[in-house]
Design a protein around this motif. Structure first.
Motif, short mmCIF file in Angstrom:
data_model
loop_
_atom_site.label_atom_id
_atom_site.label_comp_id
_atom_site.label_asym_id
_atom_site.label_seq_id
_atom_site.Cartn_x
_atom_site.Cartn_y
_atom_site.Cartn_z
N ASP A 1 34.51 57.17 28.21
CA ASP A 1 34.12 56.99 26.80
C ASP A 1 34.22 55.55 26.32
O ASP A 1 34.20 55.29 25.13
N THR A 2 34.31 54.59 27.25
CA THR A 2 34.58 53.21 26.84
C THR A 2 33.34 52.49 26.32
O THR A 2 33.37 51.87 25.25
N PHE A 3 32.24 52.52 27.06
CA PHE A 3 31.07 51.73 26.72
C PHE A 3 29.83 52.55 26.38
O PHE A 3 29.09 52.22 25.47
N LYS A 4 29.58 53.61 27.14
CA LYS A 4 28.32 54.34 27.02
C LYS A 4 28.56 55.79 26.60
O LYS A 4 29.70 56.23 26.48
N ASP A 5 27.48 56.50 26.41
CA ASP A 5 27.55 57.94 26.15
C ASP A 5 28.33 58.62 27.27
O ASP A 5 28.13 58.32 28.46
N GLU A 6 29.21 59.53 26.89
CA GLU A 6 30.11 60.13 27.87
C GLU A 6 29.38 60.87 28.98
O GLU A 6 29.79 60.83 30.15
N GLU B 1 44.52 60.04 46.60
CA GLU B 1 44.64 59.87 45.15
C GLU B 1 43.38 60.40 44.47
O GLU B 1 42.27 59.97 44.78
N PRO B 2 43.51 61.35 43.53
CA PRO B 2 42.32 61.88 42.86
C PRO B 2 41.57 60.78 42.10
O PRO B 2 42.18 59.94 41.44
N ARG B 3 40.27 60.79 42.23
CA ARG B 3 39.43 59.83 41.49
C ARG B 3 39.07 60.44 40.15
O ARG B 3 38.15 61.25 40.05
N ILE B 4 39.82 60.04 39.12
CA ILE B 4 39.57 60.52 37.76
C ILE B 4 39.31 59.29 36.89
O ILE B 4 40.10 58.35 36.89
N VAL B 5 38.20 59.30 36.17
CA VAL B 5 37.76 58.11 35.46
C VAL B 5 37.51 58.41 33.98
O VAL B 5 36.90 59.42 33.63
N LEU B 6 37.99 57.51 33.11
CA LEU B 6 37.67 57.57 31.69
C LEU B 6 36.19 57.27 31.49
O LEU B 6 35.66 56.33 32.10
N LEU C 1 31.43 51.84 35.60
CA LEU C 1 31.06 52.08 36.99
C LEU C 1 31.69 51.04 37.91
O LEU C 1 32.17 51.37 39.00
N LYS C 2 31.71 49.79 37.48
CA LYS C 2 32.35 48.74 38.29
C LYS C 2 33.82 49.06 38.50
O LYS C 2 34.35 48.94 39.61
N LEU C 3 34.49 49.47 37.43
CA LEU C 3 35.91 49.81 37.54
C LEU C 3 36.11 51.03 38.42
O LEU C 3 37.04 51.09 39.23
N ALA C 4 35.21 52.02 38.30
CA ALA C 4 35.33 53.23 39.12
C ALA C 4 35.22 52.89 40.60
O ALA C 4 35.96 53.44 41.43
N ARG C 5 34.33 51.98 40.94
CA ARG C 5 34.19 51.57 42.34
C ARG C 5 35.43 50.82 42.82
O ARG C 5 35.90 51.03 43.95
N ALA D 1 41.67 48.54 31.56
CA ALA D 1 41.13 48.17 32.87
C ALA D 1 39.61 48.16 32.84
O ALA D 1 38.96 47.27 33.42
N ILE D 2 39.01 49.12 32.15
CA ILE D 2 37.55 49.20 32.07
C ILE D 2 36.99 48.06 31.23
O ILE D 2 35.98 47.44 31.58
N LEU D 3 37.68 47.74 30.13
CA LEU D 3 37.25 46.63 29.27
C LEU D 3 37.28 45.31 30.04
O LEU D 3 36.37 44.48 29.92
#
Length: 339
Positions: free
Chosen positions: A216-221, A209-214, A195-199, A187-189
């Protein structure tokens, strides 16, 4: 054997057995069918026996409910067993079946497989839960096994292993809860930016629904976590670390830095979830570093086996056993009548 010869199957199907095929004995080993025919020819199929089930490794007992469902219409038999979720020792009697051999003998392969798989899953899940010392463990193992058994695995991991949640929809429902999980890297890719996906996630999901986001996809964690926490303005429940082994995986050093930076920025309420190759040993280390909960996949879904063995120990009231085993019933006061 004539029934086996007449059995035909269509290869244009999913290759796992249907419930009807399992209940009809079509997944048993052929030698038990031959045994049935041979004993019947000698009028021995109704011989009264007592059989005991054990395994050589200690663990957490599970799989009994499916076994009882399989045997509930098998005639006049008596079943005694430990309770599911009980811890047991090596070679302890787990199940004792009494009755005419013909009532349950042909299905030995089927119920031993149910017990072996479920006990191994429950044992592995319990090991992770114990290592986490009260922190939540979530079962994410469905992708590592055939979909036919994924629900059974995740149900056992929750009910008897102690996991607090499961991601497989049917597995969670069978365990009496709603499935848990966020979104994958895919989904992030596709979104092109975490950040776009998180929004989008924040906008699309229900308020509870808890907002929990991966992260480690593009930038420093740590960088990604901070920008998302700031953008969601108090609505971010947690960040998930699933850093691949190619980049060193999820390390204690990464967790400590992330926790430190989140706390310094005023985001102490944002939890850290770790997944990816999680084992009991890694749970202990990462927990000390600051991980709040764990997503465990292959350690639960592909556990160290608990091979089940069934021995006939009494025939017509007489103690008996094959060489190497002790004749007669092995005492276990923990066994309870379940059928």
């Amino acid at each position: 054997m004539q029934d086996v010869s007449r059995l035909t199957v269509d290869e244009d199907r999913i290759f796992s057995a249907t419930h009807e095929e399992i209940l009809n004995g079509e997944t048993t080993d052929i030698y038990f069918v031959k045994t049935r025919d041979v004993l019947k020819s000698g009028s021995l199929l109704g011989t009264d026996v007592v059989a005991e089930v054990f395994t050589r490794k200690s663990g957490v007992f599970a799989g009994l409910s499916e076994m009882l469902f399989l045997l509930k219409d098998c005639g006049d038999i008596k079943v005694e067993a430990l309770s599911e979720g009980d811890e047991f020792s090596s070679r302890e009697v787990l199940v004792r079946i009494s009755g005419p051999y013909g009532s349950f003998g042909m299905l030995e392969t089927v119920y031993l497989g149910m017990l072996a798989s479920s006990t191994a899953w429950a044992t592995a899940a319990r090991e992770c839960v114990v290592a986490a010392q009260g922190k939540p463990v979530l079962c994410f193992g469905a992708r590592h096994v055939h979909p036919a058994v994924a629900p059974a695995m995740e149900r056992v991991a929750v009910r008897f292993g102690g996991c607090q949640a499961a991601s497989c929809i049917l597995g969670a429902k069978l365990a009496g809860m709603e499935p848990s999980g966020t979104v994958p890297h895919a989904a992030i890719l596709i979104a092109g930016d975490t950040l776009k996906l998180a929004r989008l996630y924040d906008q699309a999901m229900a308020p509870d629904e808890p907002r929990i986001v991966l992260v480690d996809t593009f930038k420093d964690e740590t960088e990604e976590s901070l920008r998302i926490a700031e953008a969601l303005d108090g609505r971010l429940s947690g960040v998930r670390l699933d850093t691949p082994g190619e980049r060193g995986g999820v390390t204690p050093e990464l967790v400590r830095e992330l926790r430190w930076r989140l706390d310094c920025a005023g985001f102490k309420e944002v939890s850290i979830i770790a997944s990816g190759g999680i084992t009991p040993e890694r749970i202990k280390v990462l927990s000390e570093a600051g991980v709040d909960s764990f997503g465990v996949g292959s350690y639960i879904s592909n556990p160290s086996p608990r091979d089940m063995t069934m021995d006939i120990k009494m025939i017509d009231g007489r103690p008996i056993a094959k060489r190497g085993r002790l004749p007669g019933l092995q005492e276990n006061p923990r066994l309870k009548r379940v059928l």
